[in-house]
Enzyme design. Structure first.
Site, short mmCIF file in Angstrom:
data_model
loop_
_atom_site.label_atom_id
_atom_site.label_comp_id
_atom_site.label_asym_id
_atom_site.label_seq_id
_atom_site.Cartn_x
_atom_site.Cartn_y
_atom_site.Cartn_z
CB THR A 1 40.31 39.77 45.30
OG1 THR A 1 40.03 38.53 44.62
CG2 THR A 1 39.27 40.01 46.37
CG MET A 2 45.18 42.45 44.36
SD MET A 2 46.71 42.88 45.21
CE MET A 2 47.87 42.91 43.85
CE LYS B 1 40.91 43.88 39.64
NZ LYS B 1 41.74 42.77 40.21
CG ASP C 1 44.10 47.65 34.59
OD1 ASP C 1 43.18 47.00 35.13
OD2 ASP C 1 45.29 47.26 34.58
CD GLU C 2 45.85 48.09 38.87
OE1 GLU C 2 45.17 48.17 39.91
OE2 GLU C 2 46.58 47.14 38.62
CB ALA C 3 38.98 52.04 38.03
CD GLN C 4 42.80 49.67 42.15
OE1 GLN C 4 41.98 49.37 41.29
NE2 GLN C 4 44.00 49.13 42.18
CB CYS D 1 37.31 33.77 52.04
SG CYS D 1 37.86 32.66 53.36
#
Length: 206
Positions: free
Chosen positions: A13-14, A18, A92-95, A187
């Site tokens: 998550t943010m 990462k 990075d930011e592979a989404q 969560c």
């Protein structure tokens, strides 16, 4: 003998560090004299220059990935004086990658034995898979979750989008770049309870 590479997907998550992990990995490669390149989709417009920057304040130059970029052609075109290619590619930011671009990275791994490590979010603010993340989950050789903790003590799962009052938003464009003022990692239980609370106040349908 042909070297064997792997396609890695490391998601979280943010705020789960990462990007800091990517930058630390790049630093370690540099210290050991290993050939690598960093890349990031240009859709992440928080920086005006081509850098990967962590929330902890460290940064490193990178190559832009455009929607029309053919990563197979661009990365295999990188050659050093001895004719070799980078040993590692860090993304990075592979989404924000397209399905085709993930497949191009997989092809680089298979054809050249280059290791590719992709870091990114798994799901958007609606808890739906991003296109790039979906394809990475389907084809990556190695998948690792970068865990972080919600304020309640549970594992964060949801990248919740919030407004200026801190209220959770569940509608809008999938891609909206922002930091702590726009997103909070929570969560699933806290995300649900917050939405129920807002619904009771007439702020949000469940």
């Amino acid at each position: 003998m042909k070297r064997i590479g792997k396609l890695y997907f490391r998601y979280g998550t943010m705020g789960s560090a990462k990007t800091a992990m990517l930058l630390t990995t790049a630093y370690n490669f540099e210290e050991r004299g290993m050939a690598y390149r960093c890349f990031k989709p240009v859709v992440d417009t928080r920086d005006n220059k081509n850098v990967i920057r962590s929330r902890i304040g460290i940064e490193r130059e990178c190559g832009w990935i455009y929607p029309e970029s053919n990563l197979y052609e661009e990365i295999t075109a990188i050659q050093y004086a001895d004719g070799s290619h980078p040993d590692w590619i860090l993304v990075d930011e592979a989404q924000f990658l397209s399905t085709d671009q993930v497949d191009q990275l997989a092809k680089i791994v298979d054809d050249y034995g280059i290791n590719v490590v992709c870091y990114g979010l798994r799901t958007d603010f609606r808890t739906h898979l991003f296109e790039g993340s979906k394809r990475l989950l389907e084809v990556a050789d190695s998948i690792d979750e970068v865990k972080s903790t919600c304020s309640c003590g549970r594992k964060t799962i949801v990248n919740a989008r919030v407004n200026s009052q801190g209220e959770i938003i569940t509608e809008g464009e999938v891609v909206e770049i922002g930091g702590n003022e726009r997103y909070i990692a929570v969560c699933r239980n806290c995300w649900r309870n917050k939405r129920i609370e807002q619904s009771r106040k007439g702020q949000l349908p469940i």
